[in-house]
Motif scaffolding. Structure first.
Motif, PDB file in Angstrom:
ATOM      1  N   MET A   1       0.991  -1.071   0.256  1.00  0.00           N
ATOM      2  CA  MET A   1       0.293   0.187  -0.157  1.00  0.00           C
ATOM      3  C   MET A   1       0.804   1.325   0.018  1.00  0.00           C
ATOM      4  O   MET A   1       1.535   1.236   0.843  1.00  0.00           O
ATOM      5  CB  MET A   1      -0.718  -0.126   1.069  1.00  0.00           C
ATOM      6  N   GLU A   2       0.576   2.318  -0.823  1.00  0.00           N
ATOM      7  CA  GLU A   2       1.276   3.386  -1.108  1.00  0.00           C
ATOM      8  C   GLU A   2       0.961   3.869  -0.619  1.00  0.00           C
ATOM      9  O   GLU A   2      -0.582   4.731  -0.813  1.00  0.00           O
ATOM     10  CB  GLU A   2       1.807   3.342  -2.390  1.00  0.00           C
ATOM     11  N   SER A   3       1.430   5.090   0.044  1.00  0.00           N
ATOM     12  CA  SER A   3       0.628   6.315   0.627  1.00  0.00           C
ATOM     13  C   SER A   3       1.082   7.407   0.084  1.00  0.00           C
ATOM     14  O   SER A   3       2.032   7.668  -0.763  1.00  0.00           O
ATOM     15  CB  SER A   3       0.046   6.978   2.299  1.00  0.00           C
ATOM     16  N   GLU A   4       0.657   8.873  -1.008  1.00  0.00           N
ATOM     17  CA  GLU A   4       0.943   9.588  -1.644  1.00  0.00           C
ATOM     18  C   GLU A   4      -0.037  10.934  -1.547  1.00  0.00           C
ATOM     19  O   GLU A   4      -1.657  10.661  -1.859  1.00  0.00           O
ATOM     20  CB  GLU A   4       1.270   9.054  -3.413  1.00  0.00           C
ATOM     21  N   ILE A   5       0.293  12.009  -1.761  1.00  0.00           N
ATOM     22  CA  ILE A   5      -0.163  13.436  -1.966  1.00  0.00           C
ATOM     23  C   ILE A   5       0.291  14.080  -3.347  1.00  0.00           C
ATOM     24  O   ILE A   5       1.667  13.539  -3.397  1.00  0.00           O
ATOM     25  CB  ILE A   5       0.308  14.409  -0.737  1.00  0.00           C
ATOM     26  N   LYS A   6      -1.051  14.899  -4.374  1.00  0.00           N
ATOM     27  CA  LYS A   6      -0.213  15.285  -5.527  1.00  0.00           C
ATOM     28  C   LYS A   6      -0.202  16.826  -4.992  1.00  0.00           C
ATOM     29  O   LYS A   6      -1.523  16.664  -4.803  1.00  0.00           O
ATOM     30  CB  LYS A   6      -1.018  14.849  -6.631  1.00  0.00           C
ATOM     31  N   ILE A   7       0.762  17.915  -5.110  1.00  0.00           N
ATOM     32  CA  ILE A   7       0.587  19.484  -5.329  1.00  0.00           C
ATOM     33  C   ILE A   7       0.927  19.752  -6.436  1.00  0.00           C
ATOM     34  O   ILE A   7       1.884  19.395  -7.185  1.00  0.00           O
ATOM     35  CB  ILE A   7       1.122  19.944  -3.984  1.00  0.00           C
ATOM     36  N   LYS A   8      -0.165  20.801  -6.948  1.00  0.00           N
ATOM     37  CA  LYS A   8      -0.128  21.573  -7.957  1.00  0.00           C
ATOM     38  C   LYS A   8       0.875  22.756  -7.887  1.00  0.00           C
ATOM     39  O   LYS A   8       0.614  22.875  -6.479  1.00  0.00           O
ATOM     40  CB  LYS A   8      -1.360  22.042  -8.531  1.00  0.00           C
ATOM     41  N   ILE A   9       1.811  22.715  -8.165  1.00  0.00           N
ATOM     42  CA  ILE A   9       3.183  23.526  -8.555  1.00  0.00           C
ATOM     43  C   ILE A   9       3.630  24.898  -9.149  1.00  0.00           C
ATOM     44  O   ILE A   9       2.659  24.742 -10.817  1.00  0.00           O
ATOM     45  CB  ILE A   9       4.704  23.067  -8.100  1.00  0.00           C
ATOM     46  N   LYS A  10       3.808  26.139  -8.966  1.00  0.00           N
ATOM     47  CA  LYS A  10       4.207  27.074 -10.497  1.00  0.00           C
ATOM     48  C   LYS A  10       5.585  26.742 -10.730  1.00  0.00           C
ATOM     49  O   LYS A  10       5.860  27.000 -11.567  1.00  0.00           O
ATOM     50  CB  LYS A  10       3.593  28.085 -10.021  1.00  0.00           C
ATOM     51  N   ASP A  11       6.306  26.617  -9.909  1.00  0.00           N
ATOM     52  CA  ASP A  11       7.918  27.136  -9.861  1.00  0.00           C
ATOM     53  C   ASP A  11       8.345  25.602  -9.835  1.00  0.00           C
ATOM     54  O   ASP A  11       8.889  25.174  -8.697  1.00  0.00           O
ATOM     55  CB  ASP A  11       8.154  27.805  -9.192  1.00  0.00           C
ATOM     56  N   HIS A  68      -7.503   3.660  -2.749  1.00  0.00           N
ATOM     57  CA  HIS A  68      -8.386   3.050  -1.668  1.00  0.00           C
ATOM     58  C   HIS A  68      -9.106   4.956  -1.132  1.00  0.00           C
ATOM     59  O   HIS A  68     -10.430   4.720  -0.208  1.00  0.00           O
ATOM     60  CB  HIS A  68      -7.765   2.128  -0.100  1.00  0.00           C
ATOM     61  N   ASP A  69      -8.464   5.901  -1.062  1.00  0.00           N
ATOM     62  CA  ASP A  69      -9.136   6.798  -0.163  1.00  0.00           C
ATOM     63  C   ASP A  69      -7.938   7.702  -0.828  1.00  0.00           C
ATOM     64  O   ASP A  69      -7.506   7.895  -1.429  1.00  0.00           O
ATOM     65  CB  ASP A  69      -9.101   6.836   0.919  1.00  0.00           C
ATOM     66  N   ASP A  70      -8.022   9.389  -0.223  1.00  0.00           N
ATOM     67  CA  ASP A  70      -7.415  10.355  -0.458  1.00  0.00           C
ATOM     68  C   ASP A  70      -6.056  10.139  -0.632  1.00  0.00           C
ATOM     69  O   ASP A  70      -4.914  10.891  -2.201  1.00  0.00           O
ATOM     70  CB  ASP A  70      -7.608  11.715  -0.287  1.00  0.00           C
ATOM     71  N   ILE A  71      -5.349   9.098  -0.548  1.00  0.00           N
ATOM     72  CA  ILE A  71      -3.631   8.739  -0.307  1.00  0.00           C
ATOM     73  C   ILE A  71      -3.536   7.368  -0.323  1.00  0.00           C
ATOM     74  O   ILE A  71      -2.235   7.899  -0.544  1.00  0.00           O
ATOM     75  CB  ILE A  71      -3.200   9.758   1.010  1.00  0.00           C
ATOM     76  N   ASN A  72      -4.138   6.781  -0.301  1.00  0.00           N
ATOM     77  CA  ASN A  72      -3.720   5.123  -0.051  1.00  0.00           C
ATOM     78  C   ASN A  72      -3.782   4.503  -1.628  1.00  0.00           C
ATOM     79  O   ASN A  72      -5.156   4.521  -1.314  1.00  0.00           O
ATOM     80  CB  ASN A  72      -4.176   4.537   0.999  1.00  0.00           C
ATOM     81  N   THR A  73      -2.973   4.209  -2.545  1.00  0.00           N
ATOM     82  CA  THR A  73      -3.531   2.762  -3.562  1.00  0.00           C
ATOM     83  C   THR A  73      -2.926   1.776  -3.402  1.00  0.00           C
ATOM     84  O   THR A  73      -1.670   1.836  -3.151  1.00  0.00           O
ATOM     85  CB  THR A  73      -2.387   4.349  -4.624  1.00  0.00           C
ATOM     86  N   GLU A  74      -3.672   0.799  -4.047  1.00  0.00           N
ATOM     87  CA  GLU A  74      -3.168  -0.216  -3.557  1.00  0.00           C
ATOM     88  C   GLU A  74      -2.636  -0.593  -5.840  1.00  0.00           C
ATOM     89  O   GLU A  74      -3.396  -0.317  -6.178  1.00  0.00           O
ATOM     90  CB  GLU A  74      -4.310  -1.541  -3.517  1.00  0.00           C
ATOM     91  N   ASP A 132       5.595   4.734   1.378  1.00  0.00           N
ATOM     92  CA  ASP A 132       5.053   2.830   2.277  1.00  0.00           C
ATOM     93  C   ASP A 132       4.355   3.587   3.341  1.00  0.00           C
ATOM     94  O   ASP A 132       4.971   3.069   4.406  1.00  0.00           O
ATOM     95  CB  ASP A 132       5.454   1.823   1.551  1.00  0.00           C
ATOM     96  N   ASP A 133       3.287   3.324   3.841  1.00  0.00           N
ATOM     97  CA  ASP A 133       2.322   3.395   4.954  1.00  0.00           C
ATOM     98  C   ASP A 133       2.719   4.431   5.819  1.00  0.00           C
ATOM     99  O   ASP A 133       3.539   4.179   7.197  1.00  0.00           O
ATOM    100  CB  ASP A 133       2.929   1.980   5.675  1.00  0.00           C
ATOM    101  N   VAL A 134       2.834   5.785   5.571  1.00  0.00           N
ATOM    102  CA  VAL A 134       3.121   7.226   6.539  1.00  0.00           C
ATOM    103  C   VAL A 134       1.623   7.779   6.442  1.00  0.00           C
ATOM    104  O   VAL A 134       0.653   7.416   5.784  1.00  0.00           O
ATOM    105  CB  VAL A 134       3.830   7.726   5.461  1.00  0.00           C
ATOM    106  N   SER A 135       1.466   7.891   7.321  1.00  0.00           N
ATOM    107  CA  SER A 135       0.119   9.128   7.338  1.00  0.00           C
ATOM    108  C   SER A 135       0.169  10.144   6.535  1.00  0.00           C
ATOM    109  O   SER A 135       1.421  10.827   5.847  1.00  0.00           O
ATOM    110  CB  SER A 135       0.355   9.503   8.914  1.00  0.00           C
ATOM    111  N   LYS A 136      -0.674  11.016   6.272  1.00  0.00           N
ATOM    112  CA  LYS A 136      -0.984  12.165   5.671  1.00  0.00           C
ATOM    113  C   LYS A 136       0.101  12.930   6.356  1.00  0.00           C
ATOM    114  O   LYS A 136       0.384  14.199   5.154  1.00  0.00           O
ATOM    115  CB  LYS A 136      -1.922  12.374   5.108  1.00  0.00           C
ATOM    116  N   GLU A 137       0.110  13.202   6.952  1.00  0.00           N
ATOM    117  CA  GLU A 137       0.652  14.189   8.509  1.00  0.00           C
ATOM    118  C   GLU A 137       2.133  13.959   7.764  1.00  0.00           C
ATOM    119  O   GLU A 137       2.556  14.808   8.012  1.00  0.00           O
ATOM    120  CB  GLU A 137       0.312  13.887   9.266  1.00  0.00           C
TER     121      GLU A 137
END
Length: 171
Positions: A1-11, A68-74, A132-137
């Motif tokens: 299970m991988e935890s991930e966030i994606k953020i739009k950036i300018k530079d 699976h949710d907004d940060i966890n993907t199988e 892998d397996d970290v919190s959103k924080e």
């Protein structure tokens, strides 16, 4: 299970400078072309849950992801030798192409976090932070450390979803 966030950036250059300052290790730069498919029995396009892709570039792969949710993907991924031949086979078996994501990707490692800086042909620039397996924080803490504004998080959508939305709505 991988935890991930994606953020739009300018530079992109500002982010790469921050990554350098914190001592992130560069893993290299590549161009990747991801072709997303739906099988004949089920439409994956727009579900925000299922992704079947053929990736070509520095690492060719055939991948199936279940969100699976907004940060966890199988993620189930295998290396392949000939992505074009696999795409031909899928099309011959009545799979449909949902979209193509063309990107320039730079990858970095910082502790246990993989940080990618992506320039997507139709969408602009993004940072993905994953482990892998970290919190959103934990992910948000790394984002803050490299100067990325967490207010620009893209929640619940992958690049294919954003491209499909762009083509459907012209936004």
């Amino acid at each position: 299970m991988e935890s991930e966030i994606k953020i739009k950036i300018k530079d992109i250059n500002l982010i790469k400078l921050s990554l350098n300052k914190i001592g992130a290790e560069s893993l290299g730069k590549s161009q990747q072309k991801d072709t997303y498919f739906s099988p004949p029995h089920k439409n994956f396009k727009g579900t925000l849950k299922y992704y079947l892709r053929v990736r070509s570039g520095n690492k060719n792969s055939f991948d199936y992801h279940i969100v699976h949710d907004d940060i966890n993907t199988e993620e189930k991924e295998i290396s392949i030798q000939d992505p074009e031949k696999l795409k031909d086979i899928l099309l011959a078996l009545d799979f449909k192409i949902d979209c193509v994501v063309d990107k320039i990707r730079e990858e970095f490692m910082f502790n246990k976090f993989k940080i990618t800086v992506d320039k997507i042909e139709e969408l602009g620039s993004f940072v993905e932070i994953e482990a892998d397996d970290v919190s959103k924080e934990d992910l948000l803490e790394i984002a803050k450390k490299i100067g990325v504004d967490s207010a620009n998080i893209v929640s619940g959508k992958g690049y294919p979803d954003m491209i499909i939305d762009l083509k459907n709505h012209g936004d």
